[in-house]
Scaffold this motif. Structure first.
Motif, PDB file in Angstrom:
ATOM      1  N   PRO A   1       0.838  -1.206   0.000  1.00 14.39           N
ATOM      2  CA  PRO A   1       0.000   0.000   0.000  1.00 14.39           C
ATOM      3  C   PRO A   1       0.866   1.246   0.000  1.00 14.39           C
ATOM      4  O   PRO A   1       1.968   1.264   0.569  1.00 14.39           O
ATOM      5  CB  PRO A   1      -0.788  -0.124   1.325  1.00 14.39           C
ATOM      6  N   HIS A   2       0.366   2.301  -0.616  1.00 14.27           N
ATOM      7  CA  HIS A   2       1.135   3.533  -0.753  1.00 14.27           C
ATOM      8  C   HIS A   2       1.534   4.089   0.607  1.00 14.27           C
ATOM      9  O   HIS A   2       2.669   4.566   0.797  1.00 14.27           O
ATOM     10  CB  HIS A   2       0.305   4.568  -1.519  1.00 14.27           C
ATOM     11  N   ALA A   3       0.625   4.039   1.592  1.00 14.30           N
ATOM     12  CA  ALA A   3       0.936   4.578   2.917  1.00 14.30           C
ATOM     13  C   ALA A   3       2.043   3.777   3.591  1.00 14.30           C
ATOM     14  O   ALA A   3       2.916   4.341   4.251  1.00 14.30           O
ATOM     15  CB  ALA A   3      -0.317   4.582   3.791  1.00 14.30           C
ATOM     16  N   LYS A   4       2.013   2.456   3.440  1.00 12.82           N
ATOM     17  CA  LYS A   4       3.060   1.617   4.027  1.00 12.82           C
ATOM     18  C   LYS A   4       4.405   1.890   3.353  1.00 12.82           C
ATOM     19  O   LYS A   4       5.444   1.973   4.019  1.00 12.82           O
ATOM     20  CB  LYS A   4       2.681   0.149   3.883  1.00 12.82           C
ATOM     21  N   ALA A   5       4.396   2.034   2.032  1.00 10.65           N
ATOM     22  CA  ALA A   5       5.628   2.350   1.306  1.00 10.65           C
ATOM     23  C   ALA A   5       6.175   3.701   1.744  1.00 10.65           C
ATOM     24  O   ALA A   5       7.390   3.884   1.873  1.00 10.65           O
ATOM     25  CB  ALA A   5       5.364   2.349  -0.199  1.00 10.65           C
ATOM     26  N   THR A   6       5.275   4.657   1.999  1.00  9.60           N
ATOM     27  CA  THR A   6       5.703   5.974   2.473  1.00  9.60           C
ATOM     28  C   THR A   6       6.370   5.863   3.834  1.00  9.60           C
ATOM     29  O   THR A   6       7.403   6.487   4.091  1.00  9.60           O
ATOM     30  CB  THR A   6       4.505   6.935   2.560  1.00  9.60           C
TER      31      THR A   6
END
Length: 390
Positions: free
Chosen positions: A190-195
């Motif tokens: 997920p984008h938030a986890k990657a961030t």
């Protein structure tokens, strides 16, 4: 970073931050005062025979320092256009490009979440810097030795632009390399986890950069601080966005039927008593049932105690209302509160009728409840960003 607007290119406003007006002459002085040593570096790298002593006499060194500094920041501006034009090709809107203390910043209305798009946008800037370096080097080679001052400037710009491209590709999120890292991590996360992961790498990089700067260059310490804060801030914003995805103001507002309001004819003394009893610090103000303003504890505090029975709410309220619609995104409410510096927003429908109120505490409560459902357990805390609204 508001900056002074100096024009626009391709519809993108170009701004100069006040710090840029300080750092440009500073860079011109630093380069100009070290022309002889820099000429030696250019000679060793590119096999040239520039006479450093000859170009560092009289006013020539300051002319070259100024030309190199202007060329350096022109390259930074083109670097940011590299990001911006590719982003515009994908349909993203660019708020502005601002030159400041540490170079340039392109502000996007929306951060890309498609990893391929972010990857392409992130690498576009360094590629432009490399291209500028190559063009500068080509010009350096074409000039005869008799044009030593121009040779120096082009050689310096070739070296610096390639160096900046390499430095920007280091994984110091939110630098370009950090955004490339996030894009690659977001391929299967997920984008938030990657961030979150990219931000943690960025913080480690910032710590190491700051440690290095303590011994060699204090400018790097300041840069490390801004990298660390940028990584933290963007991670928090991403978590907020993920938390409030598909949540609209209607879902979290206090509806009109449960809303505490105050009449415009209420005295300031009565208002303060209500605030104490009801534990509210702000109310919508009504006149014959219509919304006409907002009044807060700060407004009431401005009235002397002996005059509070004489002054009414309509004497102290703000009638310049910042409102939002019930179908607006919750993130729009957060952004509007931050932009306007207010703690609550009246919610009005298409007819302009008051239908509710959304406050900072509503947003904090909604965030905590959504997070408690378990969907964001693996994500970083974003309470700090919400706390700024309290």
């Amino acid at each position: 970073m508001r900056g002074i607007r100096i024009g626009s290119v391709f519809g993108i406003p170009i701004k100069l931050d006040l710090t840029f007006l300080i750092v440009l002459p500073l860079f011109a002085w630093l380069i100009g005062s070290d022309v002889a040593n820099l000429a030696v570096i250019v000679n060793n790298l590119f096999g040239a025979n520039i006479d450093g002593a000859a170009i560092s006499t009289g006013s020539m060194q300051w002319v070259l320092g100024s030309a190199a500094a202007i060329g350096l920041f022109a390259g930074v501006l083109l670097h940011e256009f590299g990001h911006s034009l590719v982003a515009m090709r994908y349909g993203y809107e660019i708020e502005s490009i601002t030159l400041w203390l540490f170079g340039g910043v392109a502000r996007f209305k929306e951060i890309p979440e498609d990893w391929k798009q972010e990857f392409t946008i992130a690498v576009a800037g360094p590629l432009v810097s490399v291209a500028i370096g190559v063009v500068s080097y080509a010009g350096f080679l074409l000039l005869p030795e008799s044009q030593a001052p121009a040779q120096f400037v082009l050689g310096y710009l070739a070296l610096v632009n390639v160096s900046l491209a390499v430095f920007n590709m280091l994984p110091g999120f939110p630098m370009d390399g950090g955004r490339v890292l996030r894009a690659l991590l977001a391929r299967n996360r997920p984008h938030a986890k990657a961030t979150q992961m990219a931000a943690e790498v960025g913080k480690v990089f910032a710590f190491l950069l700051g440690l290095f700067g303590l011994f060699f260059n204090l400018f790097l310490v300041a840069l490390a601080f801004f990298i660390y804060m940028g990584a933290s801030g963007e991670a928090q914003q991403t978590v907020l966005k993920a938390t409030f995805q598909d949540v609209v103001v209607r879902d979290i507002m206090t509806g009109r039927e449960n809303l505490d309001v105050v009449d415009e004819k209420t005295s300031v003394a009565e208002l303060l008593e209500r605030m104490f009893v009801e534990r509210h610090t702000g109310y919508p103000v009504l006149r014959n049932g219509d919304l006409v303003g907002m009044v807060t504890l700060d407004d009431a505090r401005g009235v002397k105690e002996v005059e509070r029975d004489a002054f009414r709410v309509d004497d102290i309220m703000s009638d310049e209302l910042t409102t939002i619609t019930p179908d607006a995104d919750a993130m729009d409410a957060i952004a509007l509160m931050q932009e306007r510096g207010v703690g609550r927003l009246p919610v009005v429908d298409e007819a302009g009728e008051l239908v509710g109120l959304v406050s900072r505490s509503d947003l904090v409560t909604a965030f905590n409840i959504i997070r408690s459902r378990g969907s964001l357990d693996a994500m970083p805390r974003a309470d700090a960003s919400l706390a700024q609204l309290r």
